[in-house]
Design a protein around this motif. Structure first.
Motif: not given
Ligand code: ASP
Ligand code: MG
Length: 418
Positions: A104-107, A110-116
């Protein structure tokens, strides 16, 4: 043989018996010949409990530590579900976000997934395992634990389905699918067999509480077929959510929803000169206040009124901004109306059918419901009405657009209706 991702929310895994029921639903999908990845939320109200616990320790908990705390909820349920599946004689393995590689983002919070990462998931499936993954959590590239925001397990499931190119993502809940409106208001409301991502997203924006909106956005982006279905009636296929281009649309309106979270602000006697609206809305935007519906009308004496709606929680900030601007735009009066609800009809089928707006206005007029503001988008028409007319408006609109059925919707526990 395909890959199916299943997601079960907190109420479905609230106690050991329910965890065994979920295990049965998972095994059933495996027995259908599919590879199964199951994503679960924390048991029952665990997340609420953990939040309360933190607030009892300090009123200002650090967001990194909050994520550390909240991510434990899902870690409990994945381990227990894996054990339950194993106890029925099947191979299962639980994995948290870090073990899978849900980046995820570094937040925090409420982080968003960037890659799995899919390599470990592939490997475990190949070895015949049912994989149980913790929803709602991920990890940054620096190894920090993050969470995705409340209700985020839906998004975990869809993102995993997209990454694994799954055949389908099934979101199991307490009701039998997506209803055209809240069954607590219209008990004989229809359940949709198919609804589009676009309609689902619009309904979420106007107050429908079905799926985590980001899960629908992700499903739309990667074209993952989503099913909302009952964890109690496993033979029922619920509601399928797919792209609008794949749908046969018979009805102009798919759903009706009301949102009572806004307030209306009215500025009267503004001079009718260029730049007034730019100044007002520019100042609001600068203070990060989103404006939803806007009406400007010209009075006969050459002045304008501008009415608009903002989220109730932004009211104080909006009033402060407007009072600061009041003299520069020479506004006479600022009036506030808190008792409002935005009632909306949503449907991809209204695009090339004229007269839907007129039908909506007539249905409201027949109930003597006054419309205070109107706004439209391609697949949505919204009317602002008095808050105490909202339920009656919903009933009238369901009737008008043929969204009633002969059956009474069964509602248990949490309600993911529109
Ligand atoms: N357990 C988290 C929550 O309660 C995530 C979820 O249930 O989707 O918000
Ligand atoms: Mg949920």
């Amino acid at each position: 043989m395909g890959i199916i991702v299943q997601k079960f929310g907190g109420t479905s895994v609230a106690d050991p018996q329910k965890i065994h029921n979920v295990a049965n639903a998972v095994i059933r999908e495996k027995e259908n010949g599919n590879d199964v990845i199951v994503v679960v939320s924390a048991m029952g109200h665990t997340t609420d409990y953990l939040i309360k616990l933190a607030k009892d320790v300090t009123l200002t908990p650090d967001s990194r530590e909050m994520d550390m705390l909240l991510s434990t909820g899902e870690q409990v349920s994945i381990a227990l579900l894996a054990m339950a599946i194993q106890s029925h004689g099947y191979k299962a393995i639980s994995m948290n976000g870090q073990q899978v590689g849900i980046i995820t983002e570094n937040i925090h919070s409420k982080a968003r997934i960037v890659d799995i990462k899919t390599d470990k998931l592939q490997k475990h499936l190949k070895e015949g395992n049912i994989i149980v993954v913790a929803g709602f959590q991920g990890v940054t590239t620096d190894g920090e634990i993050t969470t995705l925001g409340r209700g985020g397990s839906d998004t975990s499931a869809v993102a995993i389905a997209a990454a694994m190119k799954a055949d389908r993502c099934d979101i199991y809940t307490d009701v039998e699918g997506v209803y055209a409106t809240d069954p607590r208001i219209v008990p004989n409301v229809q359940r949709a067999e198919v609804i589009s991502y676009e309609e689902m997203l619009e309904l979420a924006r106007v107050g429908a509480n079905v799926l985590h909106p980001r899960s629908v956005e992700t499903a739309k982006q990667f074209n993952v077929p989503l099913r909302v279905r009952s964890s109690f009636k496993l033979d029922n296929m619920g509601t399928l959510i797919i792209g609008v281009e794949k749908m046969e649309i018979y009805k102009p309106v798919a759903g009706v929803a009301a949102d009572s979270s806004q307030v209306r602000i009215l500025l009267s006697n503004l001079p009718d000169i260029p730049g007034t609206a730019a100044k007002l809305f520019g100042a609001l935007a600068k203070n990060n206040i989103s404006v939803d519906m806007i009406i400007q009308s010209l009075a006969s004496n050459g002045t304008n009124s501008i009415a608009f709606t903002v989220d109730a929680e932004d009211l104080d900030a909006a009033l402060k901004t407007l009072n600061d601007e009041k003299s520069s735009v020479r506004a006479a009066e600022i009036l506030i109306d808190k008792d409002i609800a935005k009632v909306s009809i949503v449907g991809a089928g209204m695009v090339d059918r004229p007269g839907i707006a007129a039908d909506m206005f007539r249905a409201l007029a027949e109930k003597n419901i006054n419309i205070k503001m109107i706004s439209t988008s391609e697949i949505k028409i919204s009317c602002l009405v008095d808050k105490n007319n909202a339920n009656e408006a919903i009933k009238a609109l369901c009737k008008e657009f043929g969204l009633e059925s002969t059956e009474i919707a069964e509602v248990k526990g949490d309600l993911p209706n529109v």
